[in-house]
Design a protein around this motif. Structure first.
Motif, PDB file in Angstrom:
ATOM      1  N   LEU A   4       0.847  -1.186   0.000  1.00 24.44           N
ATOM      2  CA  LEU A   4       0.000   0.000   0.000  1.00 24.44           C
ATOM      3  C   LEU A   4       0.883   1.235   0.000  1.00 24.44           C
ATOM      4  CD1 LEU A   4      -1.558  -2.273   1.929  1.00 24.44           C
ATOM      5  CD2 LEU A   4      -3.247  -0.441   2.003  1.00 24.44           C
ATOM      6  N   THR A   5       0.653   2.108  -0.965  1.00 22.17           N
ATOM      7  CA  THR A   5       1.245   3.435  -0.956  1.00 22.17           C
ATOM      8  C   THR A   5       0.139   4.395  -0.553  1.00 22.17           C
ATOM      9  OG1 THR A   5       2.892   2.892  -2.650  1.00 22.17           O
ATOM     10  CG2 THR A   5       2.378   5.226  -2.318  1.00 22.17           C
ATOM     11  N   VAL A   6       0.388   5.149   0.500  1.00 26.09           N
ATOM     12  CA  VAL A   6      -0.656   5.942   1.152  1.00 26.09           C
ATOM     13  C   VAL A   6      -0.215   7.399   1.199  1.00 26.09           C
ATOM     14  CG1 VAL A   6      -2.093   6.138   3.207  1.00 26.09           C
ATOM     15  CG2 VAL A   6      -1.134   3.904   2.568  1.00 26.09           C
ATOM     16  N   ASP A   7      -1.053   8.279   0.677  1.00 25.38           N
ATOM     17  CA  ASP A   7      -0.701   9.692   0.566  1.00 25.38           C
ATOM     18  C   ASP A   7      -1.735  10.536   1.316  1.00 25.38           C
ATOM     19  OD1 ASP A   7       1.137  11.650  -1.021  1.00 25.38           O
ATOM     20  OD2 ASP A   7      -0.881  12.435  -1.312  1.00 25.38           O
ATOM     21  N   GLN A   8      -1.259  11.457   2.146  1.00 25.19           N
ATOM     22  CA  GLN A   8      -2.182  12.281   2.926  1.00 25.19           C
ATOM     23  C   GLN A   8      -2.912  13.281   2.038  1.00 25.19           C
ATOM     24  OE1 GLN A   8      -0.555  13.890   6.550  1.00 25.19           O
ATOM     25  NE2 GLN A   8      -2.169  15.424   6.741  1.00 25.19           N
ATOM     26  N   ILE A   9      -4.216  13.399   2.243  1.00 26.72           N
ATOM     27  CA  ILE A   9      -5.053  14.320   1.478  1.00 26.72           C
ATOM     28  C   ILE A   9      -4.858  15.739   2.005  1.00 26.72           C
ATOM     29  CG2 ILE A   9      -7.435  14.944   0.896  1.00 26.72           C
ATOM     30  CD1 ILE A   9      -8.140  11.944   1.286  1.00 26.72           C
ATOM     31  N   ASP A  10      -4.691  16.693   1.081  1.00 25.35           N
ATOM     32  CA  ASP A  10      -4.606  18.113   1.425  1.00 25.35           C
ATOM     33  C   ASP A  10      -3.571  18.383   2.513  1.00 25.35           C
ATOM     34  OD1 ASP A  10      -5.298  20.816   1.174  1.00 25.35           O
ATOM     35  OD2 ASP A  10      -6.883  20.675   2.672  1.00 25.35           O
ATOM     36  N   SER A  11      -2.416  17.782   2.360  1.00 19.98           N
ATOM     37  CA  SER A  11      -1.404  17.887   3.408  1.00 19.98           C
ATOM     38  C   SER A  11      -0.858  19.308   3.567  1.00 19.98           C
ATOM     39  CB  SER A  11      -0.254  16.930   3.120  1.00 19.98           C
ATOM     40  OG  SER A  11       0.321  17.209   1.852  1.00 19.98           O
ATOM     41  N   GLN A  12      -0.978  20.125   2.533  1.00 21.61           N
ATOM     42  CA  GLN A  12      -0.475  21.491   2.643  1.00 21.61           C
ATOM     43  C   GLN A  12      -1.281  22.319   3.631  1.00 21.61           C
ATOM     44  OE1 GLN A  12      -0.442  22.972  -1.392  1.00 21.61           O
ATOM     45  NE2 GLN A  12       1.594  22.119  -1.797  1.00 21.61           N
ATOM     46  N   ALA A  15      -2.237  19.263   9.372  1.00 21.30           N
ATOM     47  CA  ALA A  15      -1.066  18.809  10.122  1.00 21.30           C
ATOM     48  C   ALA A  15      -0.629  17.441   9.602  1.00 21.30           C
ATOM     49  CB  ALA A  15      -1.406  18.724  11.608  1.00 21.30           C
ATOM     50  N   ASP A  16       0.666  17.185   9.647  1.00 20.77           N
ATOM     51  CA  ASP A  16       1.207  15.912   9.193  1.00 20.77           C
ATOM     52  C   ASP A  16       0.680  14.776  10.076  1.00 20.77           C
ATOM     53  OD1 ASP A  16       3.137  13.629   9.094  1.00 20.77           O
ATOM     54  OD2 ASP A  16       4.137  14.915   7.636  1.00 20.77           O
ATOM     55  N   GLN A  17       0.087  13.764   9.436  1.00 22.37           N
ATOM     56  CA  GLN A  17      -0.501  12.648  10.185  1.00 22.37           C
ATOM     57  C   GLN A  17       0.230  11.318   9.950  1.00 22.37           C
ATOM     58  OE1 GLN A  17      -4.858  12.467  10.017  1.00 22.37           O
ATOM     59  NE2 GLN A  17      -4.867  14.502   9.075  1.00 22.37           N
ATOM     60  N   ASP A  43       4.531  13.491   2.757  1.00 26.76           N
ATOM     61  CA  ASP A  43       3.328  13.071   3.479  1.00 26.76           C
ATOM     62  C   ASP A  43       2.842  11.700   3.000  1.00 26.76           C
ATOM     63  OD1 ASP A  43       2.592  13.777   0.960  1.00 26.76           O
ATOM     64  OD2 ASP A  43       1.130  15.290   1.544  1.00 26.76           O
ATOM     65  N   GLU A  44       3.752  10.860   2.584  1.00 29.08           N
ATOM     66  CA  GLU A  44       3.407   9.560   2.015  1.00 29.08           C
ATOM     67  C   GLU A  44       4.150   8.459   2.781  1.00 29.08           C
ATOM     68  OE1 GLU A  44       3.510   8.906  -2.475  1.00 29.08           O
ATOM     69  OE2 GLU A  44       5.246   7.761  -1.782  1.00 29.08           O
ATOM     70  N   PHE A  45       3.492   7.288   2.892  1.00 26.75           N
ATOM     71  CA  PHE A  45       4.170   6.152   3.488  1.00 26.75           C
ATOM     72  C   PHE A  45       3.747   4.870   2.785  1.00 26.75           C
ATOM     73  CE2 PHE A  45       0.270   6.545   5.970  1.00 26.75           C
ATOM     74  CZ  PHE A  45      -0.131   5.246   6.217  1.00 26.75           C
ATOM     75  N   GLN A  46       4.508   3.793   3.044  1.00 27.03           N
ATOM     76  CA  GLN A  46       4.221   2.498   2.423  1.00 27.03           C
ATOM     77  C   GLN A  46       4.145   1.400   3.469  1.00 27.03           C
ATOM     78  OE1 GLN A  46       7.338   2.266  -0.657  1.00 27.03           O
ATOM     79  NE2 GLN A  46       5.711   2.408  -2.176  1.00 27.03           N
ATOM     80  N   VAL A  47       3.306   0.412   3.167  1.00 25.42           N
ATOM     81  CA  VAL A  47       3.109  -0.755   4.015  1.00 25.42           C
ATOM     82  C   VAL A  47       3.142  -1.981   3.106  1.00 25.42           C
ATOM     83  CG1 VAL A  47       1.664  -1.818   5.779  1.00 25.42           C
ATOM     84  CG2 VAL A  47       1.509   0.651   5.389  1.00 25.42           C
ATOM     85  N   ALA A  48       3.735  -3.081   3.581  1.00 29.12           N
ATOM     86  CA  ALA A  48       3.793  -4.310   2.789  1.00 29.12           C
ATOM     87  C   ALA A  48       3.372  -5.501   3.642  1.00 29.12           C
ATOM     88  CB  ALA A  48       5.213  -4.531   2.246  1.00 29.12           C
ATOM     89  N   THR A  49       2.598  -6.401   3.051  1.00 28.92           N
ATOM     90  CA  THR A  49       2.157  -7.617   3.716  1.00 28.92           C
ATOM     91  C   THR A  49       2.067  -8.738   2.684  1.00 28.92           C
ATOM     92  OG1 THR A  49       0.376  -8.641   5.037  1.00 28.92           O
ATOM     93  CG2 THR A  49      -0.278  -6.989   3.424  1.00 28.92           C
ATOM     94  N   GLU A  50       2.069  -9.983   3.151  1.00 28.85           N
ATOM     95  CA  GLU A  50       1.936 -11.102   2.231  1.00 28.85           C
ATOM     96  C   GLU A  50       0.538 -11.704   2.257  1.00 28.85           C
ATOM     97  OE1 GLU A  50       4.808 -14.077   3.155  1.00 28.85           O
ATOM     98  OE2 GLU A  50       4.395 -14.060   5.308  1.00 28.85           O
ATOM     99  N   ARG A  64     -11.386   4.770   5.652  1.00 34.55           N
ATOM    100  CA  ARG A  64     -12.386   5.216   6.640  1.00 34.55           C
ATOM    101  C   ARG A  64     -11.905   6.451   7.397  1.00 34.55           C
ATOM    102  NH1 ARG A  64     -14.497   2.001  12.097  1.00 34.55           N
ATOM    103  NH2 ARG A  64     -15.642   3.798  12.933  1.00 34.55           N
ATOM    104  N   ALA A  65     -10.626   6.544   7.670  1.00 36.21           N
ATOM    105  CA  ALA A  65     -10.093   7.678   8.421  1.00 36.21           C
ATOM    106  C   ALA A  65     -10.327   9.004   7.702  1.00 36.21           C
ATOM    107  CB  ALA A  65      -8.604   7.472   8.686  1.00 36.21           C
ATOM    108  N   GLY A  66     -10.484   8.952   6.382  1.00 38.85           N
ATOM    109  CA  GLY A  66     -10.815  10.155   5.626  1.00 38.85           C
ATOM    110  C   GLY A  66      -9.651  11.083   5.341  1.00 38.85           C
ATOM    111  N   ALA A  67      -8.447  10.660   5.693  1.00 35.26           N
ATOM    112  CA  ALA A  67      -7.284  11.543   5.536  1.00 35.26           C
ATOM    113  C   ALA A  67      -6.319  11.076   4.456  1.00 35.26           C
ATOM    114  CB  ALA A  67      -6.530  11.638   6.869  1.00 35.26           C
ATOM    115  N   TRP A  68      -6.657   9.959   3.769  1.00 34.65           N
ATOM    116  CA  TRP A  68      -5.654   9.324   2.914  1.00 34.65           C
ATOM    117  C   TRP A  68      -6.206   8.927   1.549  1.00 34.65           C
ATOM    118  CZ3 TRP A  68      -1.324   9.949   5.487  1.00 34.65           C
ATOM    119  CH2 TRP A  68      -1.358   9.950   6.883  1.00 34.65           C
ATOM    120  N   SER A  69      -5.339   9.019   0.545  1.00 32.77           N
ATOM    121  CA  SER A  69      -5.538   8.348  -0.733  1.00 32.77           C
ATOM    122  C   SER A  69      -4.735   7.054  -0.652  1.00 32.77           C
ATOM    123  CB  SER A  69      -5.028   9.193  -1.900  1.00 32.77           C
ATOM    124  OG  SER A  69      -5.792  10.383  -2.015  1.00 32.77           O
ATOM    125  N   VAL A  70      -5.376   5.934  -0.997  1.00 32.56           N
ATOM    126  CA  VAL A  70      -4.773   4.621  -0.765  1.00 32.56           C
ATOM    127  C   VAL A  70      -4.634   3.863  -2.078  1.00 32.56           C
ATOM    128  CG1 VAL A  70      -4.966   2.437   0.475  1.00 32.56           C
ATOM    129  CG2 VAL A  70      -5.816   4.557   1.533  1.00 32.56           C
TER     130      VAL A  70
END
Length: 199
Positions: A4-12, A15-17, A43-50, A64-70
């Protein structure tokens, strides 16, 4: 593998989440992850799972959190796997990058890109589940949050904890589509993981 590459919505303007989100994911999903989630840029992070079911739960939780593009990418991950997500490569990472770019343009804020066409075809079905969840009221989510982590808890138990009648709890569950939500997640998780129901 699932990335998952996850980018915060309207980060400008927000606050950084990212750090808080990474801590929450580690707390809830840590044992299921290939490596610790990491900030990749700004404002982006990555997660990996198998596991496909874990990737789906992660995506649904973040949307659901409403703060991210996934963006969910499914494909290969080249060895070595871990200990750093940022050091890992493969088509799952390329697909996740493409997926998050598409997710930013969608109302659902989600996209799935996969090497396998059958897996890629699950994208609209996951977005359909997200559309169901988008219409859920705060009361529906309250019941969901009580029942979903505790499958042995009955509606009668939940009604008692919420201080409402069993009939009211039953109507709330029906309106919120809780049973359909659970069934859809089970099937989608199986299909993501093995390409077939029960896989």
């Amino acid at each position: 593998m699932y990335v998952l590459t996850v980018d915060q919505i309207d980060s400008q303007n927000q606050a950084d989440q990212v750090d808080a989100a990474i801590r929450d994911i580690e707390s809830r999903f840590g044992a299921e992850l290939l490596a610790r989630p990491e900030r990749t840029a700004g404002d982006e992070f990555q997660v990996a799972t198998e596991r496909g079911s874990v990737a789906l739960d992660l995506a649904l939780t973040l949307v659901r959190a409403g703060a991210w593009s996934v963006g969910l990418g499914v494909g290969d991950v080249r060895p070595p796997v871990g200990p750093s997500v940022r050091a890992m490569t493969g088509t799952a990472f390329v697909n996740a990058r493409e997926a998050v770019s598409t997710a930013k343009k969608r109302p659902s804020r989600f996209s799935l890109v996969a090497d396998d066409p059958q897996t890629a075809a699950l994208d609209p079905l996951i977005r359909l589940l997200l559309a169901l969840r988008e219409r859920r009221t705060a009361e529906g989510w309250e019941l969901f949050d009580l029942l979903d982590p505790h499958p042995d808890l009955t509606l009668t138990d939940a009604a008692g904890r919420l201080g409402i009648s069993v009939q009211a709890a039953s109507q709330r569950a029906l309106t919120a589509g809780l049973r359909l939500d659970r069934e859809a997640r089970d099937v989608l998780g199986d299909l993501l993981t093995g390409g077939r129901i029960g896989g």
